[in-house]
Design a protein around this motif. Structure first.
Motif, mmCIF file in Angstrom:
data_model
loop_
_atom_site.group_PDB
_atom_site.id
_atom_site.type_symbol
_atom_site.label_atom_id
_atom_site.label_comp_id
_atom_site.label_asym_id
_atom_site.label_seq_id
_atom_site.Cartn_x
_atom_site.Cartn_y
_atom_site.Cartn_z
ATOM 1 N N GLN A 124 47.865 39.885 30.119
ATOM 2 C CA GLN A 124 48.080 38.686 30.905
ATOM 3 C C GLN A 124 48.576 39.026 32.313
ATOM 4 O O GLN A 124 48.049 38.530 33.313
ATOM 5 N N TYR A 125 49.585 39.899 32.395
ATOM 6 C CA TYR A 125 50.113 40.303 33.707
ATOM 7 C C TYR A 125 49.063 41.062 34.500
ATOM 8 O O TYR A 125 48.936 40.867 35.711
ATOM 9 N N GLY A 126 48.326 41.919 33.852
ATOM 10 C CA GLY A 126 47.303 42.709 34.547
ATOM 11 C C GLY A 126 46.212 41.833 35.128
ATOM 12 O O GLY A 126 45.774 42.029 36.261
ATOM 13 N N VAL A 129 47.640 39.874 38.194
ATOM 14 C CA VAL A 129 47.779 40.735 39.379
ATOM 15 C C VAL A 129 46.404 41.075 39.946
ATOM 16 O O VAL A 129 46.208 41.077 41.168
ATOM 17 N N THR A 130 45.437 41.333 39.079
ATOM 18 C CA THR A 130 44.082 41.659 39.538
ATOM 19 C C THR A 130 43.475 40.485 40.295
ATOM 20 O O THR A 130 42.861 40.676 41.355
ATOM 21 N N LYS A 131 43.630 39.280 39.800
ATOM 22 C CA LYS A 131 43.097 38.105 40.482
ATOM 23 C C LYS A 131 43.760 37.920 41.849
ATOM 24 O O LYS A 131 43.095 37.660 42.846
ATOM 25 N N LYS A 132 45.067 38.070 41.867
ATOM 26 C CA LYS A 132 45.798 37.871 43.115
ATOM 27 C C LYS A 132 45.391 38.906 44.160
ATOM 28 O O LYS A 132 45.136 38.569 45.318
ATOM 29 N N LEU A 133 45.316 40.152 43.756
ATOM 30 C CA LEU A 133 44.936 41.213 44.698
ATOM 31 C C LEU A 133 43.485 41.079 45.141
ATOM 32 O O LEU A 133 43.159 41.340 46.299
ATOM 33 N N SER A 134 42.600 40.670 44.243
ATOM 34 C CA SER A 134 41.197 40.519 44.634
ATOM 35 C C SER A 134 41.041 39.376 45.636
ATOM 36 O O SER A 134 40.225 39.465 46.557
ATOM 37 N N LYS A 135 41.816 38.304 45.500
ATOM 38 C CA LYS A 135 41.779 37.228 46.494
ATOM 39 C C LYS A 135 42.258 37.725 47.856
ATOM 40 O O LYS A 135 41.679 37.397 48.882
ATOM 41 N N GLN A 136 43.317 38.522 47.853
ATOM 42 C CA GLN A 136 43.857 39.028 49.123
ATOM 43 C C GLN A 136 42.892 40.006 49.778
ATOM 44 O O GLN A 136 42.714 39.992 50.992
#
Length: 191
Positions: A124-126, A129-136
């Protein structure tokens, strides 16, 4: 070897002429030094009164907008990209710290090691974080290629320096009859 009176007299006369020439040369060198001091003072006045205000005006007109634009872009990147990413990293680290403290408390209370829920939490955490970083990463614009503000400032200073050197050379080499020493020192200059 003894010298005749005539030779001694000629040598004294030559010595007197050499001393007069030396004295006149010293006066000439002194006057040249005072002219050089005055020229340096005038060049300082010209720099202070003409070049510096012109350079400030040119900087304000051409370079300042690019510098301001660069500063606002830097501020935007810092506030919108770096700080949120650093916050995510610090938040993740604190989450790991809290999980470690929770596990330490569990072990100290004698409940043992329970790893059953961590696999699901880790996934869940991974994914979050992956979604957030990919958006950035997707939001980052590609850098524009071309001349930058630093290059423009360097060009402006280079042109100003070249103009200063050219003006100094022109002032030095221009044909002012009052500044030139006559080629024939025995002949009076034409008036």
């Amino acid at each position: 070897m003894s010298l005749s009176r005539k030779r001694k007299k000629e040598l004294r006369k030559l010595q007197d002429q050499a001393n007069r020439l030396w004295d006149s040369q010293q006066v000439l060198v002194g006057e040249a030094a005072s002219v050089a001091r005055e020229a340096r003072r005038q060049l300082g006045n010209y720099r202070r009164e003409q070049l510096v205000p012109q350079a400030k005006e040119t900087y304000g007109k051409y370079a300042a907008p690019y510098v301001d634009k660069g500063l606002s872009a830097s501020r935007h990147v810092l506030n919108d990209r770096v700080v949120p990413a650093a916050g995510a990293v610090v938040g993740s680290a604190l989450s790991v710290w809290d999980a470690a403290n929770e596990q330490r408390d569990r072990l100290s209370s004698g409940r043992g090691l329970d790893l059953s829920g961590y696999g699901k939490k880790l996934d869940q955490y991974g994914s979050a974080v992956t979604k957030k970083l990919s958006k950035q990463v997707a939001a980052i614009e590609p850098q524009k290629k071309g001349i930058g503000a630093g290059s423009i400032i360097a060009i402006i200073f280079g042109v100003a320096a070249a103009l200063g050197v050219a003006y100094a050379a022109w002032q030095t080499l221009r044909a002012d009859d009052e500044l030139w020493v006559a080629d024939d020192p025995l002949r009076a200059p034409d008036a």
